[in-house]
Design an enzyme around this catalytic site. Structure first.
Site, PDB file in Angstrom:
ATOM      1  N   TYR A 126      -2.967  -0.755  10.426  1.00 10.30           N
ATOM      2  CA  TYR A 126      -2.939  -1.111   8.999  1.00 10.30           C
ATOM      3  C   TYR A 126      -1.631  -0.664   8.347  1.00 10.30           C
ATOM      4  O   TYR A 126      -0.959  -1.446   7.666  1.00 10.30           O
ATOM      5  CB  TYR A 126      -4.133  -0.463   8.292  1.00 10.30           C
ATOM      6  CG  TYR A 126      -4.176  -0.707   6.803  1.00 10.30           C
ATOM      7  CD1 TYR A 126      -4.658  -1.891   6.284  1.00 10.30           C
ATOM      8  CD2 TYR A 126      -3.729   0.271   5.912  1.00 10.30           C
ATOM      9  CE1 TYR A 126      -4.705  -2.117   4.908  1.00 10.30           C
ATOM     10  CE2 TYR A 126      -3.769   0.053   4.538  1.00 10.30           C
ATOM     11  CZ  TYR A 126      -4.257  -1.139   4.048  1.00 10.30           C
ATOM     12  OH  TYR A 126      -4.294  -1.361   2.696  1.00 10.30           O
ATOM     13  N   SER A 146       0.849  -1.198   0.000  1.00  7.59           N
ATOM     14  CA  SER A 146       0.000   0.000   0.000  1.00  7.59           C
ATOM     15  C   SER A 146       0.876   1.237   0.000  1.00  7.59           C
ATOM     16  O   SER A 146       2.012   1.202   0.477  1.00  7.59           O
ATOM     17  CB  SER A 146      -0.896   0.006   1.241  1.00  7.59           C
ATOM     18  OG  SER A 146      -1.555   1.243   1.386  1.00  7.59           O
TER      19      SER A 146
END
Length: 681
Positions: free
Chosen positions: A571, A558
């Site tokens: 996350y 990500s």
């Protein structure tokens, strides 16, 4: 082409489908059928006699009108007068093109002469196991007379071609009472004046052979049970097969990469447990349709069923070298200056006592069909040995067919392979969103795909959308469970032979501030993504190293792995963990030819399971926009002002697996439409 509603074409298609749909009658893509009839020539308005015959490469069970070659019988029969003899009979295949009617339909096969020259309105040529058992028996001619009397004639072995058509035509003429013939070493041919009669005669020849073998065959056609070679219990043999599959695939891919298929059906296990299996396997197959797909003989492991994995690998390596040397010698014995170049010396069939059979090909269907053909060969050997002894055609004849110029020309007409042909991909979290898009793209580019997801039903549904089980399968897999991860890799090995591409995509996200993030939240995020991708990469690496074919491991990381945003600590931290795994594994696995790269998307809203599960609403709240506008919000903050879609991530994953990136490892590819704060430094 005539309309399918007209006879005799409709009857021919119906008969072909009925015969071809039952494997006891013929193997996949094996055999051919034909019909003769009269139609009006659209140019002259006169009646013209035509032959409709299954074209080259078709399958009887699924034959349609487009798969028929259509020839003028007067021109076809006139070829007899210009036939130059067996030394030049290959020229007759090219001559068939001058006999085509109208657009001609499918390309005529080598067996066209058999159908055109035999004086019967309908002709069937089939490869039933029972019929080939009689055809390959040492006393096949005597058995044919004993079983059928004068209703079925014996035709000594002759390579398929124009002369064989002349031979059968002459035999039918000399035996007007006959309904067909047994072709030595090959199969059967039957005929009739109506389509129903031809079909009935074909089935009668097959049925009588089956009945004779059942009534007169010995109880142990393959010899007595061989001590230590009995089948392992199912769970043990499947585990052993999965452990050996990548290694064997690597051996079978020494010349060119192959896809694999595994089967442990009872006839294979029974064959390998009997004393005569080494002798019979060494004799090789006989029917041309068989050995063109299985090679002349298999590689057989000569160790008992309970031999250890490492012992098996060592012996298989030795046997593989012996097999390659033996195949090269076979080629050198018979090759001439006109012979096509050797196509490869690796086995197409590998037999493991107590475990089963591995078969290989350029794609899953080819590999599976090769295994089905060797199962046919086992059935043929069983039948022949039960009433006589198995006596396949001479090795020199096998070579003449395997390295036939006509066969080489057929291979040359095959379409160019797709970029990821022969590659096998395991994609986690692939039932939806980014994972599904990646799996779909990889399959579209030629890969076989294993879709792994927590939800088995959704995984199977996603696989079914992509294609049949020769292309994609869906399995349940919890990436946090080490045993489940190993089972997923084993599933890829048993379904397709091994693994080449691993996409660590499974994930979830909790959008919380530091103070709201619990230890359980932290552990869950890291367990699924950091631990999960570690477990998947570790299990896959064993198979990749065993195969010695290189490979690709891709992490869907990500932009958050390098970009610090609010309310996202668990996350983003685990994504940073994944990002560094890319670098660590690239450094470690490079010596094995395995590339490890990552992809850093920005927020992918559309089609995302994570966003649909509540993450989208929470991120929208952080940025103060309606949830339905979150994708547009993300787009506007990028340099390119474009929303990132699952397909964009799939494009990057595909590119990283291609030869264009053969020298790239340890890279993170941003797919974020340009987020300056996430630029890599």
């Amino acid at each position: 082409m005539p309309s399918l509603t007209k006879s005799p074409v409709a009857a021919l298609i119906a008969r072909s489908n009925a015969l071809g749909s039952d494997p006891k009658n013929t193997n996949y893509a094996g055999g051919n059928t034909s019909a003769k009839g009269t139609e009006t020539d659209p140019v002259t308005g006169d009646d013209v006699e035509l032959l409709w015959v299954k074209g080259s490469g078709g399958d009887l069970g699924t034959l349609t009108e487009s798969g028929l070659a259509v020839l003028r019988l007067d021109r076809m029969r006139a070829l007899v007068d210009v036939y130059p003899g067996v030394d030049r009979e290959d020229e007759m295949v090219a001559a068939f093109d001058y006999c085509l009617h109208g657009k001609g339909g499918a390309a005529p096969s080598i067996d066209t002469a058999m159908h055109g020259l035999v004086d019967a309105a309908h002709v069937d040529h089939l490869h039933p196991d029972s019929g080939i058992a009689i055809a390959t028996a040492a006393d096949g001619e005597a058995l044919t007379h004993k079983i059928y009397g004068d209703r079925v004639a014996w035709v000594p072995w002759r390579r398929p071609g124009f002369q064989l058509g002349l031979d059968i035509a002459e035999i039918k003429k000399a035996n007007p009472q006959s309904i067909g013939c047994i072709l030595g070493g090959h199969g059967i041919t039957a005929w009739g004046e109506t389509s129903d009669e031809a079909q009935a005669n074909s089935l009668e020849i097959i049925r009588l052979a089956e009945e004779y073998l059942a009534a007169n065959g010995s109880e142990q056609p393959f010899g007595a049970p061989l001590d230590g070679y009995a089948p392992l219990p199912e769970d043990r043999r499947r585990a052993k097969a999965a452990a050996l599959a990548p290694f064997i695939r690597g051996l079978a891919s020494a010349d060119r990469p192959q896809v694999g298929h595994f089967t442990d059906v009872t006839p294979v296990l029974d064959f390998l447990s009997a004393a005569e299996h080494p002798r019979l396997a060494a004799l090789g197959t006989s029917c041309p349709d068989h050995f063109l797909r299985t090679k002349v003989k298999p590689l057989v492991l000569d160790l008992p069923a309970d031999a250890g994995i490492e012992e098996c690998k060592t012996r298989l390596s030795e046997l593989h070298e012996l097999y390659r040397a033996d195949y090269r010698a076979y080629y050198d014995r018979y090759a001439t200056a006109e012979s096509p170049a050797m196509r490869g010396a690796d086995p197409a069939i590998v037999l493991i006592p107590g475990v089963g059979m591995f078969s290989y090909g350029k794609d899953k269907q080819t590999a599976r069909v090769a295994g089905e053909f060797y199962l046919n060969a086992i059935n043929v050997m069983r039948g022949a040995e039960s009433v006589s002894s198995y006596a396949p055609i001479d090795e020199s004849e096998k070579f003449r067919i395997e390295y036939w110029a006509l066969e080489e020309a057929k291979l040359a007409r095959m379409p160019k392979s797709k970029p990821l042909a022969t590659r096998i991909a395991l994609v986690t979290g692939a039932a939806s969103g980014i994972g599904k898009a990646i799996a779909t793209r990889l399959a579209a580019e030629g890969a076989c795909v294993v879709i792994a997801d927590l939800d088995a039903e959704k995984a199977s549904a996603a696989a079914a959308e992509i294609g049949n089980t020769d292309v994609a399968i869906g399995i349940a897999a919890d990436v946090t469970d080490e045993d489940a991860v190993q089972a997923a890799v084993d599933s890829a090995a048993l379904a397709f032979g091994g693994i080449d591409i691993v996409v660590n995509n499974a994930g979830l996200s909790l959008s919380k501030s530091l103070l709201d993030t619990t230890a359980a939240d932290w552990d869950l995020q890291h367990k699924v993504m950091a631990r999960g991708s570690f477990l998947v990469s570790k299990a896959a690496a064993r198979a990749l190293i065993d195969q010695k074919l290189g490979g690709d491991i891709i992490y869907i990381s990500s932009k958050n792995s390098v970009f610090a945003g609010p309310n996202n600590i668990a996350y983003s931290a685990t994504k940073a963990d994944q990002a560094h795994q890319v670098r660590l594994l690239a450094a470690e696995l490079g010596e094995h030819g395995v590339k490890v790269n990552g992809i850093n998307p920005d927020g992918v809203v559309r089609g995302s399971g994570i966003f649909a599960g509540g993450w989208g609403a929470k991120r929208a709240a952080v940025y103060g926009v309606p949830e339905e506008e979150l994708g547009a919000y993300y787009a506007q903050r990028t340099l390119l002002k474009r929303e990132v879609l699952p397909e964009n991530i799939a494009n990057a994953a595909f590119a990283l697996c291609t030869s264009d990136f053969s020298h790239t490892t340890g890279l993170h590819v941003p797919v974020d439409a340009g987020v300056a704060a996430a630029f890599l430094r």
